[in-house]
Design a protein around this motif. Structure first.
Motif, mmCIF file in Angstrom:
data_model
loop_
_atom_site.group_PDB
_atom_site.id
_atom_site.type_symbol
_atom_site.label_atom_id
_atom_site.label_comp_id
_atom_site.label_asym_id
_atom_site.label_seq_id
_atom_site.Cartn_x
_atom_site.Cartn_y
_atom_site.Cartn_z
ATOM 1 N N UNK B 23 0.623 0.543 8.714
ATOM 2 C CA UNK B 23 1.743 -0.407 8.839
ATOM 3 C C UNK B 23 1.612 -1.535 7.828
ATOM 4 N N UNK B 24 0.353 -1.992 7.591
ATOM 5 C CA UNK B 24 0.139 -3.061 6.615
ATOM 6 C C UNK B 24 0.446 -2.578 5.199
ATOM 7 N N UNK B 25 0.069 -1.336 4.878
ATOM 8 C CA UNK B 25 0.388 -0.759 3.566
ATOM 9 C C UNK B 25 1.899 -0.759 3.339
ATOM 10 N N UNK B 29 3.263 -3.142 0.637
ATOM 11 C CA UNK B 29 3.473 -2.221 -0.484
ATOM 12 C C UNK B 29 2.377 -2.390 -1.540
ATOM 13 N N UNK B 30 1.162 -2.686 -1.053
ATOM 14 C CA UNK B 30 0.024 -2.872 -1.958
ATOM 15 C C UNK B 30 -1.229 -2.328 -1.289
ATOM 16 N N UNK B 31 -2.088 -1.654 -2.068
ATOM 17 C CA UNK B 31 -3.301 -1.055 -1.499
ATOM 18 C C UNK B 31 -4.531 -1.404 -2.345
ATOM 19 N N UNK B 32 -4.392 -2.450 -3.164
ATOM 20 C CA UNK B 32 -5.428 -2.800 -4.129
ATOM 21 C C UNK B 32 -6.808 -2.971 -3.472
ATOM 22 N N UNK B 70 -4.250 13.470 10.849
ATOM 23 C CA UNK B 70 -2.844 13.275 10.465
ATOM 24 C C UNK B 70 -2.609 11.821 10.022
ATOM 25 N N UNK B 71 -3.154 10.852 10.799
ATOM 26 C CA UNK B 71 -2.959 9.444 10.408
ATOM 27 C C UNK B 71 -3.644 9.168 9.071
ATOM 28 N N UNK B 78 0.185 7.187 1.387
ATOM 29 C CA UNK B 78 0.703 5.850 1.089
ATOM 30 C C UNK B 78 -0.146 5.164 0.022
ATOM 31 N N UNK B 79 -1.470 5.392 0.064
ATOM 32 C CA UNK B 79 -2.355 4.800 -0.940
ATOM 33 C C UNK B 79 -1.897 5.209 -2.342
#
Lengths: 83, 83
Positions: B23-25, B29-32, B70-71, B78-79
């Motif tokens: 949810x945070x990703x 919209x950032x995975x740095x 799955x999660x 998403x990463x």
């Protein structure tokens, strides 16, 4: 015998699953994209797993989850240090 | 009876442990700062846990680790989407 190895490998991979995240936190000195809720949720989960392990008398479950809790405590400490 | 509840709570907390990170990703919209190694390490771990669950015939271990996988697949997708 190979199933014991698979079980041990599974336990080691998940018990130390947050170690790469800890190393990344120390390297980048930034935790902006890391979910604190995920860290707390896993912490609560592994404490309950350790209690459950004590109830069923399984020393592997107890030890693995105590070690996981220590890594999560380090990760949460670093989160507040670098946020 | 309360120990069953503790076991179920432990399983639910850790099985869905990466959902807040997902949810945070999506929100930032950032995975740095997210460790891809941690995501892959947990993925390998839960696959081995599911295999081990099949070996010992424990449907709870099998189901929990398939759901966790799955999660983790969603988190890894998403990463690469947001990196």
């Amino acid at each position: 015998m190979e199933w014991i190895i698979i079980g041990i490998a599974a336990a080691l991979l998940t018990t130390f699953g947050f170690v790469p995240q800890i190393l990344k936190m120390r390297k980048t000195r930034s935790v902006k994209d890391v979910s604190l809720i995920t860290l707390f949720q896993f912490s609560a989960g592994v404490v309950l797993w350790a209690l459950y392990g004590m109830h069923i008398g399984d020393s592997i479950i107890i030890a693995a989850n105590i070690v996981a809790f220590i890594t999560l405590t380090i990760a949460i400490s670093l989160y507040f240090h670098y946020r």
